[in-house]
Write an enzyme that holds these catalytic residues in place. Structure first.
Site, short mmCIF file in Angstrom:
data_model
loop_
_atom_site.label_atom_id
_atom_site.label_comp_id
_atom_site.label_asym_id
_atom_site.label_seq_id
_atom_site.Cartn_x
_atom_site.Cartn_y
_atom_site.Cartn_z
N PHE A 124 0.88 -1.16 0.00
CA PHE A 124 0.00 0.00 0.00
C PHE A 124 0.92 1.22 0.00
CE2 PHE A 124 -2.65 3.26 1.89
CZ PHE A 124 -3.82 3.11 1.16
N ASP A 193 1.88 -5.60 7.93
CA ASP A 193 0.70 -4.76 7.81
C ASP A 193 -0.49 -5.71 7.59
OD1 ASP A 193 -1.46 -3.31 6.77
OD2 ASP A 193 -0.17 -1.79 5.88
N TYR A 218 -11.16 -0.38 10.30
CA TYR A 218 -12.38 0.04 9.60
C TYR A 218 -12.73 -0.87 8.43
CZ TYR A 218 -8.60 2.68 7.27
OH TYR A 218 -7.42 3.05 6.68
N LYS A 219 -11.92 -1.91 8.19
CA LYS A 219 -12.26 -2.84 7.10
C LYS A 219 -13.01 -4.03 7.69
CE LYS A 219 -8.39 -1.62 4.00
NZ LYS A 219 -7.96 -0.34 4.50
N ARG A 367 -12.32 -4.34 -7.54
CA ARG A 367 -12.13 -5.16 -6.33
C ARG A 367 -13.48 -5.54 -5.74
NH1 ARG A 367 -8.32 -2.69 -1.82
NH2 ARG A 367 -10.16 -1.38 -1.62
C1 LIG Z 1 -2.63 -2.11 3.54
C2 LIG Z 1 -2.85 -0.71 4.04
N1 LIG Z 1 -1.89 -0.11 4.76
C3 LIG Z 1 -2.04 1.15 5.22
C4 LIG Z 1 -3.19 1.87 4.97
C5 LIG Z 1 -3.29 3.28 5.47
O1 LIG Z 1 -4.18 3.38 6.53
P1 LIG Z 1 -4.54 4.79 7.20
O2 LIG Z 1 -5.11 5.64 6.13
O3 LIG Z 1 -5.58 4.41 8.21
O4 LIG Z 1 -3.32 5.34 7.80
C6 LIG Z 1 -4.22 1.27 4.24
C7 LIG Z 1 -5.47 2.01 3.97
O5 LIG Z 1 -6.40 1.57 3.34
C8 LIG Z 1 -4.05 -0.05 3.75
O6 LIG Z 1 -4.99 -0.66 3.02
#
Ligand SMILES: Cc1ncc(COP(=O)(O)O)c(C=O)c1O
Length: 392
Positions: A124, A193, A218-219, A367
């Site tokens: 990400f 992560d 939140y997922k 997705r």
């Molecule tokens: C795999 C992954 N890492 C990090 C993040 C970033 O999260 P945040 O915006 O809550 O910091 C996300 C957000 O969707 C994500 O999907």
């Protein structure tokens, strides 16, 4: 025909009753891998927190309503879903902020001569940005690699690797046990992560000796928009965890207001500032749906939903119109199916208009996330049928 089979599969589904705990409508909601649905417990609990705890008790709620200890308490509630014993997960801040704490914290623990950070090349993007900044700040070099190459490339200079358990785009499940073991064999730390795996499949952090991990709520944990994230620090490492964001909330004596920083014991040292109480207590209420749910049952249903969706897609969608970029093999798949499609943005807009909610990721990916607590086989059959109509 698929609708009939879907109905039969829903009949046999041991998690079907869970759907009633969520606020849903007629749409097929396949975007719980981005924002989980609202659980029925949350509105009443948030009203109580606002009306009684904030409105009436005000400042007293920090102690009397347990606000002060919420980050560790809610962390312990998430821990079983991560395969973690109590006292190793603290809730607060965003995933991005926790990535920063974990990466810099890992470099500081890695020891002399370890000045290289490895990062999952398909990560990400935010994790990549933060790893790059953390590398600059700590005098490390950063190397981006496909996760499968990390075991072969980790060496005596590697401080840590930061890897996504499930790839946010393709839904590929990376080999957490194997990569963690290889990093340890090279004397490096493993930072995971878990945004796209926690609540969707068994994670088993303790069993695999993961060093640090982060994730959002939140997922698949349905904590609500912007719900606080979490940080896991393995118990044996906590005494050496030197947070790059020391705050008064992680101080050994927070109300001592000492000019000098002294970290609290345990996972509390992963905190920074005042916790986001409204979001955190909404999350705590949302987590109630997990009582009595076995994550293995969630995983089994998730894979069955994915298999059924792929089968329906190949029957409903004209050949060659979409290409599945998610591995078919169960051991390589998270809880979403991603389909590459020429005009994916337009296709998703049309799907949403027809009541099938997935999402689009640049440049060409559709997705579809499967959240076994509330996704039904009927949802999946309908999504595939509507997709076939839209692209046909
Ligand atoms: C795999 C992954 N890492 C990090 C993040 C970033 O999260 P945040 O915006 O809550 O910091 C996300 C957000 O969707 C994500 O999907």
């Amino acid at each position: 025909m698929f609708e009939e089979r879907a109905a039969a599969l829903d009949e046999q589904d041991g998690l079907a009753h869970m759907r009633r705990q969520f606020v849903l409508d007629d749409a097929v909601y396949l975007d719980g891998n981005s924002l989980g649905a609202l659980t029925r417990q949350v509105p009443g609990r948030v009203a109580e927190v606002i009306g009684r705890e904030w409105g009436e008790l005000r400042i007293r709620s920090w102690t009397e309503s347990g606000w002060w200890t919420a980050p560790e308490r809610v962390g312990d509630r998430i821990a079983p879903l991560l395969g973690a014993a109590p006292g190793q997960v603290v809730v607060g801040d965003s995933t991005s902020v926790n990535v920063f704490k974990a990466v810099v914290g890992a470099v500081r623990m890695a020891g002399e001569g370890r000045d290289e950070i490895l990062v999952d090349e398909a990560t990400f993007p935010a994790d990549g940005y933060i790893a790059e900044s953390a590398a600059r700040m700590t005098g490390c070099t950063l190397r981006a690699l496909p996760p499968a190459r990390i075991p072969g490339e980790a060496g005596p200079r590697t401080a840590l690797a930061l890897v996504n358990h499930v790839d946010y785009r393709t839904g590929r499940l990376n080999d957490l046990p194997g990569i963690t073991a290889a990093l340890h064999a090279a004397g490096a730390l493993a930072v995971w992560d878990l945004c796209h795996s926690a609540g969707a499949l068994p994670v088993r952090l303790d069993a695999h000796g993961v060093d640090l991990a982060v994730g959002c709520t939140y997922k698949y944990l349905n904590g609500g928009p912007g719900a606080p994230a979490y940080l896991y620090v393995r118990e044996e490492l906590q005494a050496r965890f030197d947070s790059p964001l020391p705050g008064w909330n992680s101080h050994a004596v927070p109300f001592g207001m000492d000019a000098a920083y002294a970290p609290a014991d345990g996972i509390t040292r992963g905190r920074v500032g005042t916790p986001d109480i409204l979001s955190m207590l909404a999350l705590e209420a949302a987590l109630e749906v997990w009582d009595g749910v076995r994550i293995e049952a969630v995983r089994a249903k998730s894979l069955a939903l994915g298999d059924f969706f792929l089968e329906c897609v190949s029957a409903c969608v004209p050949e060659g119109r979409v290409r599945c970029v998610t591995p078919a093999e169960h051991r390589l798949r998270g809880s979403q199916v991603a389909l590459a499609c020429a005009d994916a943005g337009k296709v998703m807009t049309e799907l949403i208009q027809r009541g099938v909610i997935g999402d689009f990721r640049h440049p060409d990916v559709l997705r579809f996330g499967f959240t076994p607590l509330y996704t039904s086989f009927t949802d999946v059959a309908r999504a595939a049928r509507v997709l076939g109509e839209v692209v046909g």
